[in-house]
Motif scaffolding. Structure first.
Motif, short mmCIF file in Angstrom:
data_model
loop_
_atom_site.label_atom_id
_atom_site.label_comp_id
_atom_site.label_asym_id
_atom_site.label_seq_id
_atom_site.Cartn_x
_atom_site.Cartn_y
_atom_site.Cartn_z
N MET A 1 0.82 -1.20 0.00
CA MET A 1 0.00 0.00 0.00
C MET A 1 0.86 1.27 0.00
O MET A 1 0.65 2.19 -0.79
N LEU A 2 1.87 1.32 0.88
CA LEU A 2 2.73 2.50 0.99
C LEU A 2 3.58 2.70 -0.26
O LEU A 2 3.71 3.83 -0.76
N SER A 3 4.16 1.63 -0.79
CA SER A 3 5.04 1.78 -1.95
C SER A 3 4.26 2.24 -3.18
O SER A 3 4.72 3.09 -3.94
N LEU A 4 3.05 1.70 -3.39
CA LEU A 4 2.23 2.12 -4.53
C LEU A 4 1.80 3.58 -4.39
O LEU A 4 1.87 4.36 -5.35
N SER A 5 1.38 3.96 -3.18
CA SER A 5 0.94 5.34 -2.95
C SER A 5 2.06 6.34 -3.20
O SER A 5 1.87 7.38 -3.84
N LEU A 6 3.27 6.02 -2.71
CA LEU A 6 4.40 6.92 -2.91
C LEU A 6 4.81 6.99 -4.38
O LEU A 6 5.21 8.06 -4.88
N ALA A 7 4.71 5.87 -5.10
CA ALA A 7 5.04 5.88 -6.53
C ALA A 7 4.10 6.79 -7.30
O ALA A 7 4.53 7.59 -8.14
N VAL A 8 2.79 6.68 -7.02
CA VAL A 8 1.81 7.52 -7.72
C VAL A 8 1.98 8.99 -7.33
O VAL A 8 1.99 9.88 -8.18
N LEU A 9 2.13 9.24 -6.02
CA LEU A 9 2.29 10.62 -5.55
C LEU A 9 3.52 11.27 -6.16
O LEU A 9 3.46 12.42 -6.64
N GLY A 10 4.65 10.57 -6.18
CA GLY A 10 5.87 11.13 -6.73
C GLY A 10 5.77 11.40 -8.22
O GLY A 10 6.23 12.45 -8.71
N THR A 11 5.14 10.50 -8.96
CA THR A 11 4.99 10.68 -10.40
C THR A 11 4.10 11.88 -10.71
O THR A 11 4.41 12.71 -11.59
N VAL A 12 2.99 11.99 -10.00
CA VAL A 12 2.09 13.14 -10.20
C VAL A 12 2.79 14.44 -9.84
O VAL A 12 2.67 15.45 -10.55
N PHE A 13 3.56 14.43 -8.76
CA PHE A 13 4.29 15.63 -8.36
C PHE A 13 5.31 16.03 -9.43
O PHE A 13 5.45 17.21 -9.76
N TYR A 14 6.00 15.05 -9.99
CA TYR A 14 6.98 15.33 -11.04
C TYR A 14 6.31 15.97 -12.25
O TYR A 14 6.82 16.94 -12.83
N ASP B 1 -9.41 -3.14 -10.43
CA ASP B 1 -10.09 -2.30 -11.43
C ASP B 1 -10.21 -0.86 -10.93
O ASP B 1 -9.87 0.09 -11.64
N MET B 2 -10.70 -0.70 -9.70
CA MET B 2 -10.89 0.65 -9.17
C MET B 2 -9.55 1.36 -8.96
O MET B 2 -9.43 2.56 -9.22
N SER B 3 -8.54 0.62 -8.52
CA SER B 3 -7.22 1.23 -8.33
C SER B 3 -6.64 1.67 -9.67
O SER B 3 -6.06 2.76 -9.78
N ALA B 4 -6.80 0.83 -10.70
CA ALA B 4 -6.32 1.20 -12.04
C ALA B 4 -7.00 2.47 -12.52
O ALA B 4 -6.37 3.35 -13.13
N ARG B 5 -8.29 2.57 -12.24
CA ARG B 5 -9.02 3.78 -12.65
C ARG B 5 -8.48 5.01 -11.93
O ARG B 5 -8.24 6.06 -12.56
N MET B 6 -8.31 4.92 -10.63
CA MET B 6 -7.89 6.09 -9.87
C MET B 6 -6.45 6.49 -10.17
O MET B 6 -6.12 7.68 -10.25
N ILE B 7 -5.57 5.49 -10.36
CA ILE B 7 -4.17 5.81 -10.68
C ILE B 7 -4.08 6.48 -12.05
O ILE B 7 -3.43 7.52 -12.21
N SER B 8 -4.74 5.88 -13.05
CA SER B 8 -4.69 6.49 -14.39
C SER B 8 -5.37 7.84 -14.41
O SER B 8 -4.95 8.75 -15.13
N LEU B 9 -6.42 8.03 -13.60
CA LEU B 9 -7.08 9.33 -13.53
C LEU B 9 -6.15 10.38 -12.93
O LEU B 9 -6.00 11.48 -13.47
N ALA B 10 -5.51 10.04 -11.80
CA ALA B 10 -4.60 10.99 -11.15
C ALA B 10 -3.46 11.37 -12.08
O ALA B 10 -3.11 12.56 -12.22
N LEU B 11 -2.87 10.39 -12.75
CA LEU B 11 -1.75 10.68 -13.65
C LEU B 11 -2.20 11.54 -14.82
O LEU B 11 -1.49 12.47 -15.23
N ASN B 12 -3.38 11.28 -15.35
CA ASN B 12 -3.79 12.00 -16.54
C ASN B 12 -4.43 13.34 -16.26
O ASN B 12 -4.48 14.19 -17.15
N ILE B 13 -4.91 13.59 -15.06
CA ILE B 13 -5.23 14.96 -14.68
C ILE B 13 -3.96 15.80 -14.76
O ILE B 13 -3.96 16.92 -15.29
N ALA B 14 -2.86 15.24 -14.27
CA ALA B 14 -1.57 15.94 -14.32
C ALA B 14 -1.07 16.08 -15.75
O ALA B 14 -0.61 17.15 -16.18
N VAL B 15 -1.14 14.99 -16.54
CA VAL B 15 -0.63 15.02 -17.92
C VAL B 15 -1.44 15.99 -18.78
O VAL B 15 -0.88 16.78 -19.54
#
Length: 499
Positions: free
Chosen positions: A203-216, A399-413
């Protein structure tokens, strides 16, 4: 007496449906309040992105852990706790006096919302034991969730116009109280005696990976994408992603079982899930910017205009289910993504037309909404049906995690592409001021110096965003089609054999 007519079950269903409506509204109504937040809290373009991303990242962080915690400590108990926390964190957002406070409130609200979302499914599954009644309960839950998503833009715009932006968040306080009372009385407690241990490392490693990528992505333009600080953030995100993969391959009960990706139907559905979230859903954040900044619409008119984008998503799913039964999901999901992409290109044409208005965007908005309606429910049904019933909860969480991760990344992109497009449309502006000027215009503020040039730059940036969304939807459609390949052939052979 059937389960659905049991008064306690009806009350529990009402609680679950109300909570699903709140969750849906918090995704789709908040974009309508972003222009007001920008004015009142003096936020910049990156702040507006983080108001949305803080919520989606937090939801992603807790989704898979929430199911384990609910199984271990009680589904009703965790549902009630999440409702109380969602109401309190919504009040924190409504009372925020600065952008940092708002972003922090949104992160906490998203964490409560993610737990609440998983508990909705768990409560319904345990409350309705009869398969037929369970199907009806989940159908009601899905309809109300869809109403929250579909009508969120106009509801948020109306609240901002008639009251203030604060009530977009504060309204959840009394609704949460009512839902809490219904859940406390109606929901039946249930646990899983064989609940597995919480996968905290994953849980922690995935959250930090997504957070760091969005921040970048969001801060890279300001920091410099190749600066030591930005590269360190990107490297840290990649390390966290590698750690997540390593952890999930070693723990006895992973929250993300990579073996399910070998199932063609599941993997094809995940392409569909990601395809929706590189196109349709993140654009909902930026459509109000176009309506406000380019067309000059007020909050209510912008909200009404967004209905053309969201209403088809409520009407089409029943048709999509029949299509999936007749032609196989391997045709319907890629087909839906192709329709979304076509809608984006129609919007691209309409947004750049002479005398552009909501009418020139209408055909593209409706077509994209139809494509989303074809894809959304079909993805969920396919991903859960592709795995054994004992693993359906895990499949739903992925499924829901894939949706939220791709949504967070693509709001940023999408925000970055909008910024680049606006920047490219500002020739002659001093390089030192160019990025700041582009960010201001990208948030919908044209300024008074040269509003016509600013408007043209915003139209260009919005066109770049639509082009990215359309191309991405089509690429994921091709990927989904290819991955489904053998599954379609198998389904066709079975139909021939039966006939």
């Amino acid at each position: 007496m059937t389960a659905i007519h049991n008064p306690r079950n009806l009350i529990a269903l009402a609680a679950v449906c109300l909570s699903s409506m709140m969750f849906g509204l918090e995704i789709s109504s908040v974009p309508a309040s972003l222009p007001a937040l920008e004015r009142v809290l003096q936020g910049d373009f990156q702040d507006l992105q983080w108001v949305m991303n803080a919520y989606t990242i937090a939801v992603t962080s807790v989704l898979m852990a929430a199911g384990t915690l609910a199984d271990r400590f009680g589904r009703k108990r965790l549902f009630v706790i999440s409702l109380a926390l969602f109401g309190l964190t919504s009040l924190l957002c409504g009372l925020a006096t600065s952008m940092p406070a708002m972003i922090a409130g949104r992160f906490l609200q998203g964490a409560a919302g993610g737990v609440m979302l998983i508990c909705q499914v768990a409560v319904l599954s345990s409350q309705f034991s009869d398969p037929a009644e369970r199907v009806r309960a989940f159908a009601a839950w899905g309809v109300i969730f869809g109403i929250g998503l579909g009508f969120g833009p106009i509801i948020g715009s109306a609240i901002v116009a008639l009251a203030s932006w604060q009530w977009v968040f504060l309204v959840h306080g009394p609704i949460a109280l009512l839902t809490l009372a219904l859940a406390q009385y109606g929901a039946v407690e249930s646990r899983d005696p064989d609940a597995v241990k919480l996968d905290l490392g994953g849980m922690l490693s995935l959250s930090l990976a997504v957070l760091g990528t969005v921040f970048y992505i969001t801060q890279g333009a300001e920091l410099g994408f190749t600066s030591p600080a930005a590269l360190a953030i990107l490297l840290g995100s990649l390390v966290c992603l590698a750690a997540f993969i390593a952890i999930e391959r070693r723990v006895p009960h992973p929250m993300f079982d990579f073996s399910v990706l070998r199932i063609r139907a599941f993997a094809g559905a995940m392409f569909g899930s990601a395809g929706m979230n590189v196109s349709f859903w993140p654009l909902m954040i930026y459509l109000p910017v176009y309506y406000h900044g380019v067309l000059g619409y007020d909050d209510v008119k912008a909200g009404w205009s967004l209905l053309a984008y969201t209403l088809p998503t409520l009407v089409v799913p029943p048709i999509a289910e029949r299509l999936a039964q007749r032609f196989q999901p391997g045709w319907v999901i890629p087909g839906g993504l192709l329709v979304i992409g076509a809608g984006f290109f129609l919007m691209l044409w309409g947004s750049a037309a002479d005398n552009a208005s909501w009418l020139t965007l209408l055909p593209g908005c409706v077509l994209a909404g139809i494509g989303l309606g074809m894809t959304n429910t079909t993805v969920t049904n396919t991903s859960t049906a592709a795995v054994p019933s004992a693993r359906a909860g895990m499949a739903s969480s992925i499924d829901m995690s894939a949706r939220m991760i791709s949504l967070a990344l693509n709001i940023a992109v999408m925000g970055l592409i909008l910024l680049w497009g606006v920047d490219a449309g500002l020739p002659g502006v001093d390089d030192g001021e160019r990025l700041q000027r582009a960010a201001t215009i990208a948030s919908g503020q044209l300024g008074s110096d040269d509003p016509e040039r600013a408007r043209a730059a915003l139209v260009q940036g919005f066109g770049w965003v639509l082009g990215y969304g359309g191309i991405s939807a089509w690429l994921f459609a091709v990927g989904s089609f290819l991955v489904f390949g053998a599954q379609r052939t198998t389904g066709r052979r079975l139909e021939v054999a039966r006939s």
